[in-house]
Design an enzyme around this catalytic site. Structure first.
Site, PDB file in Angstrom:
ATOM      1  N   HIS A 175     -83.028  83.933  90.598  1.00  0.00           N
ATOM      2  CA  HIS A 175     -82.197  83.122  91.370  1.00  0.00           C
ATOM      3  C   HIS A 175     -81.043  82.512  90.442  1.00  0.00           C
ATOM      4  O   HIS A 175     -79.916  82.459  91.195  1.00  0.00           O
ATOM      5  CB  HIS A 175     -82.887  81.854  92.100  1.00  0.00           C
ATOM      6  CG  HIS A 175     -82.169  81.099  93.214  1.00  0.00           C
ATOM      7  ND1 HIS A 175     -81.913  79.819  92.932  1.00  0.00           N
ATOM      8  CD2 HIS A 175     -82.235  81.510  94.475  1.00  0.00           C
ATOM      9  CE1 HIS A 175     -81.286  79.356  93.842  1.00  0.00           C
ATOM     10  NE2 HIS A 175     -81.618  80.432  95.088  1.00  0.00           N
ATOM     11  N   HIS A 198     -74.669  82.395  97.540  1.00  0.00           N
ATOM     12  CA  HIS A 198     -74.448  81.306  98.637  1.00  0.00           C
ATOM     13  C   HIS A 198     -73.378  80.862  99.211  1.00  0.00           C
ATOM     14  O   HIS A 198     -72.373  81.613  98.868  1.00  0.00           O
ATOM     15  CB  HIS A 198     -75.131  79.898  97.741  1.00  0.00           C
ATOM     16  CG  HIS A 198     -76.535  79.820  97.388  1.00  0.00           C
ATOM     17  ND1 HIS A 198     -76.911  80.280  96.028  1.00  0.00           N
ATOM     18  CD2 HIS A 198     -77.434  79.310  98.000  1.00  0.00           C
ATOM     19  CE1 HIS A 198     -78.324  80.311  96.008  1.00  0.00           C
ATOM     20  NE2 HIS A 198     -78.742  79.589  97.297  1.00  0.00           N
ATOM     21  N   HIS A 207     -82.101  86.065 100.149  1.00  0.00           N
ATOM     22  CA  HIS A 207     -83.319  85.439  99.877  1.00  0.00           C
ATOM     23  C   HIS A 207     -84.503  85.862 100.518  1.00  0.00           C
ATOM     24  O   HIS A 207     -85.528  86.026 100.071  1.00  0.00           O
ATOM     25  CB  HIS A 207     -83.094  83.933 100.436  1.00  0.00           C
ATOM     26  CG  HIS A 207     -82.509  82.893  99.565  1.00  0.00           C
ATOM     27  ND1 HIS A 207     -81.052  82.922  99.672  1.00  0.00           N
ATOM     28  CD2 HIS A 207     -82.641  82.335  98.532  1.00  0.00           C
ATOM     29  CE1 HIS A 207     -80.500  82.335  98.541  1.00  0.00           C
ATOM     30  NE2 HIS A 207     -81.628  81.712  97.888  1.00  0.00           N
ATOM     31  N   HIS A 338     -81.687  73.307 104.440  1.00  0.00           N
ATOM     32  CA  HIS A 338     -81.900  73.886 103.244  1.00  0.00           C
ATOM     33  C   HIS A 338     -81.442  72.933 101.982  1.00  0.00           C
ATOM     34  O   HIS A 338     -82.351  73.003 101.064  1.00  0.00           O
ATOM     35  CB  HIS A 338     -81.102  75.239 103.272  1.00  0.00           C
ATOM     36  CG  HIS A 338     -81.164  75.840 101.840  1.00  0.00           C
ATOM     37  ND1 HIS A 338     -79.674  75.553 101.119  1.00  0.00           N
ATOM     38  CD2 HIS A 338     -81.744  76.466 101.005  1.00  0.00           C
ATOM     39  CE1 HIS A 338     -79.788  76.315 100.219  1.00  0.00           C
ATOM     40  NE2 HIS A 338     -81.120  76.765  99.924  1.00  0.00           N
ATOM     41  N   HIS A 342     -83.666  70.856  98.823  1.00  0.00           N
ATOM     42  CA  HIS A 342     -83.636  71.197  97.330  1.00  0.00           C
ATOM     43  C   HIS A 342     -83.275  69.862  96.618  1.00  0.00           C
ATOM     44  O   HIS A 342     -83.970  69.611  95.659  1.00  0.00           O
ATOM     45  CB  HIS A 342     -82.399  72.154  97.277  1.00  0.00           C
ATOM     46  CG  HIS A 342     -82.688  73.598  97.197  1.00  0.00           C
ATOM     47  ND1 HIS A 342     -83.228  74.216  95.870  1.00  0.00           N
ATOM     48  CD2 HIS A 342     -82.442  74.594  98.130  1.00  0.00           C
ATOM     49  CE1 HIS A 342     -83.127  75.447  96.133  1.00  0.00           C
ATOM     50  NE2 HIS A 342     -82.991  75.725  97.621  1.00  0.00           N
ATOM     51  N   PHE A 359     -79.324  75.352  91.386  1.00  0.00           N
ATOM     52  CA  PHE A 359     -79.656  76.828  91.703  1.00  0.00           C
ATOM     53  C   PHE A 359     -80.436  77.322  90.415  1.00  0.00           C
ATOM     54  O   PHE A 359     -80.962  78.130  90.431  1.00  0.00           O
ATOM     55  CB  PHE A 359     -78.392  77.555  92.136  1.00  0.00           C
ATOM     56  CG  PHE A 359     -77.951  77.147  93.622  1.00  0.00           C
ATOM     57  CD1 PHE A 359     -78.947  76.595  94.504  1.00  0.00           C
ATOM     58  CD2 PHE A 359     -76.662  77.139  94.047  1.00  0.00           C
ATOM     59  CE1 PHE A 359     -78.681  76.705  95.850  1.00  0.00           C
ATOM     60  CE2 PHE A 359     -76.322  76.785  95.275  1.00  0.00           C
ATOM     61  CZ  PHE A 359     -77.259  76.567  96.357  1.00  0.00           C
ATOM     62  N   HIS A 372     -87.909  78.200 100.860  1.00  0.00           N
ATOM     63  CA  HIS A 372     -87.429  79.465 101.299  1.00  0.00           C
ATOM     64  C   HIS A 372     -88.313  80.228 102.150  1.00  0.00           C
ATOM     65  O   HIS A 372     -87.564  81.141 103.238  1.00  0.00           O
ATOM     66  CB  HIS A 372     -86.734  80.332 100.255  1.00  0.00           C
ATOM     67  CG  HIS A 372     -85.439  79.666  99.745  1.00  0.00           C
ATOM     68  ND1 HIS A 372     -84.345  80.018 100.597  1.00  0.00           N
ATOM     69  CD2 HIS A 372     -85.171  78.894  98.909  1.00  0.00           C
ATOM     70  CE1 HIS A 372     -83.378  79.373  99.827  1.00  0.00           C
ATOM     71  NE2 HIS A 372     -83.710  78.560  98.788  1.00  0.00           N
TER      72      HIS A 372
END
Length: 605
Positions: A175, A198, A207, A338, A342, A359, A372
């Protein structure tokens, strides 16, 4: 009262725009990057004398002004101009990550995110041959056997040498490398432009592939070909807290392989996740939080995920810079639930919001993968809604279908995979356990229609967008009046086109977490406050850090469906819509370039 529930009353003054720093295109080589049907890694490159080197040329403008071409040459150039994002050989062309890690000196995870090299060449992907379908299970309702197998698999991964491609750290670094500047577009002859998966239409397929191989690696480590990942079912009330198996630091005196020390301590113990989290905990009862969460899922999948671009995100192709990517849009789920999860899980006391809040470090928290896993499920659920809502289809452009990434598979082989091979779960041999008798609670969580008795006619003078000098800095609440393309549309009209609010040219400091909320046609009486749980709430725009440099500005845009919102706010007959942007965090120097409302035709399948 929490700052997250501010009243929507404020004056507005425009501010000068912030100038963006952009990467300059270094050259353009015409190449045929369309993936052949046999998925080999071969590409047709024009001979050297025919290569076009055009500094600072956008590939979309390549054909403009090329007069004197024959029809055949023109068609050939059109084909060559199709340039999907193509990941390089990840073991030979990789650099230390830096993007999104503003405080690099204090970073708690390594920036060296390149995978180990085993000296292998890249193989074409082959669909699995087994008949067994791996069934992913809700993490809050796993059986004792499922939980024990999952813990054993993660522990086996942690026990591998760090330089093994299947090790816990090697998997976490995937990632980081793909999201924080580890790879460039060298395969498309743009060696100075990073790949970023992203904020565009690459988000969902990348993903999905990442978890596909992660799941199969875990299964092989415990010799279980039926092994399946859990998913954090935050779209169901019982699944909204962080799953219990991730909370304890030790299990029976032994380290819990699912525990991560870099989580928000205030959110771990019996707290419901906030799917609209903006960095501030809302002072609301759990029952209200549940209702707001369900409305957020409904909004992400139904009201705002009205078409392919609105759900997947905007186009991103070879030659596009992650910093100045032609003003793409971010998808509804990615920018919504999403990103909220995070930031909600990540540790705010850490210099870069590690682990889930950045990230580069997110993959070090095992909860990343179950989060995810549910995001991947959102894609499946959105697609299934196509039976009721036309337009819920994957992109069909060759630049999306033929975009590709490279991963180590469960056999330690390097494999190139394509977006087009990610769309059919039956071919990938996994699915999700659902209660067949269940009506998903978010399906009945459309925000309640506003009572007309609680609304008042707008008396304040609100400037129209034509009267506002854009770009506008969002350092305070912004309220503008936007002319609609049509009023009182019939059901037949709505079946042909969605009415969509477009906020373009969002320029923000990519080194920090930013979020603003969007409300439409707020007409509440004095003393009543519009919140993200109400029908006037169109949604939010949120971004996790992407750059290590102070004042490194990125461009993006956001799309919000209005069909149902206008019905629920009793404003279908209004010629103008009042759009209110409320800054929540990190918006001190964020600017907005344009606000408009358009009718977007619905594509029939």
């Amino acid at each position: 009262m929490s700052s997250s529930l501010l009243p929507l009353t404020s004056s507005f003054t425009g501010q000068p725009a912030i100038k963006a720093r952009t990467n300059q295109t270094q050259g353009f080589r015409v190449s045929c990057n369309n993936a052949p049907q046999d998925h080999t890694d071969k590409k047709l490159i024009l001979p050297d004398p025919q290569k076009l080197v055009l500094p600072s040329v956008d590939r979309r403008n390549l054909l403009v002004g090329l007069g004197g071409l024959t029809a055949a040459n023109f068609a050939s150039l059109q084909s060559a101009g199709a340039a999907p994002i193509t990941a390089p050989d990840i073991t030979s062309i990789c650099k230390d990550a830096s993007a999104g890690i503003r405080n690099q000196d204090a970073a708690v995870r390594t920036r060296k995110c390149c995978p180990p090299s085993l000296g292998k060449t890249i193989k074409p992907f082959v669909f699995p041959k087994e008949k067994t379908v791996r069934m992913r299970w809700p993490a809050h309702a796993g059986t004792k056997e499922q939980v024990e197998k999952y813990r054993a698999a993660i522990q086996a991964m942690r026990d591998l040498p760090e330089d093994h491609p299947h090790s816990f750290n090697s998997q976490a670094k995937i990632h980081c490398a793909y999201c924080n500047g580890g790879y460039t577009q060298v395969e498309s002859n743009f060696p100075n432009i990073d790949i970023q998966i992203h904020n565009s239409w690459l988000f969902f397929p990348f993903h999905r592939w990442y978890l596909y191989f992660y799941e199969r690696i875990l299964g092989k480590l415990i010799n279980d070909p039926t092994f399946a990942l859990p998913y954090w079912k935050w779209d169901e009330p019982k699944g909204m807290p962080i799953p219990e198996m991730f909370v304890a630091e030790k299990i029976n005196g032994q380290a819990n392989p699912l525990y991560d020390g870099y989580r928000n301590a205030a959110h771990v113990q019996e707290r419901l996740v906030d799917l609209d989290y903006d960095g501030t905990d809302k002072d609301i009862p759990d029952q209200t939080q549940v209702a707001c969460n369900l409305s957020t899922v409904y909004r992400d999948l139904v009201r705002n995920g009205v078409d392919t671009i609105s759900f997947f995100g905007g186009e991103y192709v070879a030659g596009d810079s992650p910093v100045a990517n032609n003003d793409p849009s971010v998808g509804s789920v990615e920018s919504g639930s999403h990103t909220a999860v995070h930031r909600w899980v990540g540790d705010p006391t850490q210099p870069n919001g590690e682990d889930m809040g950045n990230f580069y470090s997110a993959g070090y928290d095992p909860s990343f993968y179950i989060h995810h896993s549910n995001v991947d499920r959102m894609w499946k659920l959105w697609k299934e809604l196509g039976k009721e809502y036309p337009g819920h289809v994957e992109p069909t452009e060759p630049d999306w279908l033929n975009a590709s990434y490279v991963f180590y598979d469960e056999n330690e082989d390097l494999v190139r995979v394509y977006n087009k091979d990610s769309v059919d779960l039956s071919k990938l041999k996994y699915n999700f356990i659902e209660n067949s008798k269940e009506v998903f609670p978010w399906r009945s969580s459309r925000p309640a229609r506003r009572r007309k008795s609680s609304q008042v006619a707008t008396t304040a003078v609100v400037k129209t967008v034509d009267q506002v000098k854009f770009p506008v800095r969002l350092n305070e609440i912004l309220k503008v009046s936007v002319k609609r393309p049509a009023v009182n549309r019939s059901d037949d009209d709505k079946a042909k086109a969605n009415e969509v609010l477009l906020i373009k040219g969002i320029k923000y400091d990519s080194g920090k977490f930013v979020k603003f909320d969007v409300f439409v046609n707020d007409k509440l009486k004095d003393g009543e406050v519009t919140t993200p749980c109400d029908p006037e709430y169109a949604g939010g725009f949120a971004q996790i850090p992407h750059s290590d440099m102070k004042n490194m500005f990125m461009l993006s845009s956001a799309r919000f469906g209005l069909n149902e919102l206008l019905e629920d706010t009793n404003t279908e007959g209004d010629e103008y819509a009042t759009v209110t942007l409320v800054p929540r965090t990190g918006c001190e120097d964020l600017t907005v370039g344009k606000i408009s409302i358009e009718l977007v035709p619905i594509l029939k399948t």
